[in-house]
Design an enzyme around this catalytic site. Sequence first.
Site, short mmCIF file in Angstrom:
data_model
loop_
_atom_site.label_atom_id
_atom_site.label_comp_id
_atom_site.label_asym_id
_atom_site.label_seq_id
_atom_site.Cartn_x
_atom_site.Cartn_y
_atom_site.Cartn_z
N THR A 206 0.77 -1.14 0.03
CA THR A 206 -0.04 -0.02 0.06
C THR A 206 0.98 1.28 0.10
O THR A 206 1.77 1.03 0.42
CB THR A 206 -0.90 -0.20 1.25
OG1 THR A 206 -1.83 -1.10 1.13
CG2 THR A 206 -1.69 1.26 1.48
N VAL A 235 -12.67 -5.60 1.49
CA VAL A 235 -12.13 -4.15 1.61
C VAL A 235 -11.34 -3.95 2.83
O VAL A 235 -11.65 -4.62 3.91
CB VAL A 235 -13.35 -2.98 1.81
CG1 VAL A 235 -12.74 -1.73 1.93
CG2 VAL A 235 -14.26 -3.01 0.32
N THR A 257 -0.24 0.94 6.55
CA THR A 257 -0.05 -0.04 5.91
C THR A 257 -0.03 -1.43 6.72
O THR A 257 0.63 -1.40 7.77
CB THR A 257 1.21 0.09 4.86
OG1 THR A 257 1.26 -1.30 4.33
CG2 THR A 257 2.36 0.41 5.67
N GLY A 258 -0.45 -2.47 6.30
CA GLY A 258 -0.43 -3.61 7.00
C GLY A 258 -1.73 -4.53 6.97
O GLY A 258 -2.41 -4.16 5.90
N1 ASP Z 1 -3.63 -2.46 4.40
C1 ASP Z 1 -3.91 -3.09 3.07
C2 ASP Z 1 -5.27 -3.77 3.24
O1 ASP Z 1 -5.34 -4.48 4.29
C3 ASP Z 1 -2.72 -3.81 2.65
C4 ASP Z 1 -1.57 -2.98 2.49
O2 ASP Z 1 -1.26 -2.37 3.24
O3 ASP Z 1 -0.59 -3.14 2.04
O4 ASP Z 1 -5.68 -3.84 2.41
#
Ligand code: ASP
Length: 340
Positions: A206, A235, A257-258
């Site tokens: 992300t 989502v 992000t996570g």
């Molecule tokens: N947080 C994002 C999700 O769960 C994934 C990511 O951070 O890459 O959709």
Amino acid sequence: MRKFFLSVIISFCLLNLAAQSGNKKAFTLVIHGGAGTILKSTMTPEKEKAYNQGLEAALQAGYKVLNNGGKALDAVEASIKVLEDNPLFNAGKGSVFTNDGRNEMDAAIMDGSNLKAGAVAGVTTVKNPITAARAVMEKTEHVMLTGAGADKFAKQAGCIIVNPSYFFTEPRWKALQKAKLEDSLNTIKKNGLLKQPGNHDYKYGTVGAVAVDVYGNLAAATSTGGMTNKKFGRVGDAPIIGAGTYADNNTCAVSCTGWGEYFIRLIMAKSIADRVEFAHMNLTDAANEMVMKKLPALGGDGGLIAVDKQGNVAMPFCTEGMYRGYIKSTGEKVIKIYKE
Ligand code: ASP
């Protein structure tokens, strides 16, 4: 006597001007390109260079806006668009694939000066989902639009529309095949238990940006393809205001992000703002408590970027690495990938 008063007035005006221009120059922009299992041992020098260049380009795009006296909102959008156009990051062009081989993207943007926000979820044809999120904020009475309706709105709002095939990239396709294989092995092992959507072992790519501009206004933006192999219209946290994205001039701007499900359950971004506002914690302590304690305690992982009105920056993560960087009006610039 007249001369004396005149010189006092001129000195006062000059001092005022100097103070104003001093204030005027103070801005900070922070970006991330995802957290996860990012190890130096699995990175080639070429790949590392490409990531660094991608982060640098995104920082420069936002810096240009802020240095010209532009708004934090415009700066975060500019940085995100650069990252969305870069296939290395899991947003826009580099988005991961869903279980049925599609690219469904989520994005959100928030203006800390008035708490206005816009988000899209599950769009499949918008080249830069962040522009669609901003259009939702500025051209509708809503905060979030989803799926086909969001795509239709984005087209009407003048966003660049592309054929879904634009989002195809070989590495992401291969990652889906790998995730599906692992999923099927796991399913057999787990006797049909429905797992978390997506495969959380893959790095989260992300992208996000937060900024404080010369007027003291904060903004946050996040854009993502979500998690590889996600199913059933899943989502994540990125487009959910207060979870993956939040900005309030009174506290801070945050982009996460996570593993999204955990960020949603912890109301991550707003929980940091609340710690700053109600517990009077400084930004670093507030962000660290949420990311380094609460998140792993619940079983999740990831990281985030945050900035406050004073230009304090926090970039904690509890994974192996996080693509991240910041740039300040003083010229101070940092770009990092791994743990210290
Ligand atoms: N947080 C994002 C999700 O769960 C994934 C990511 O951070 O890459 O959709």
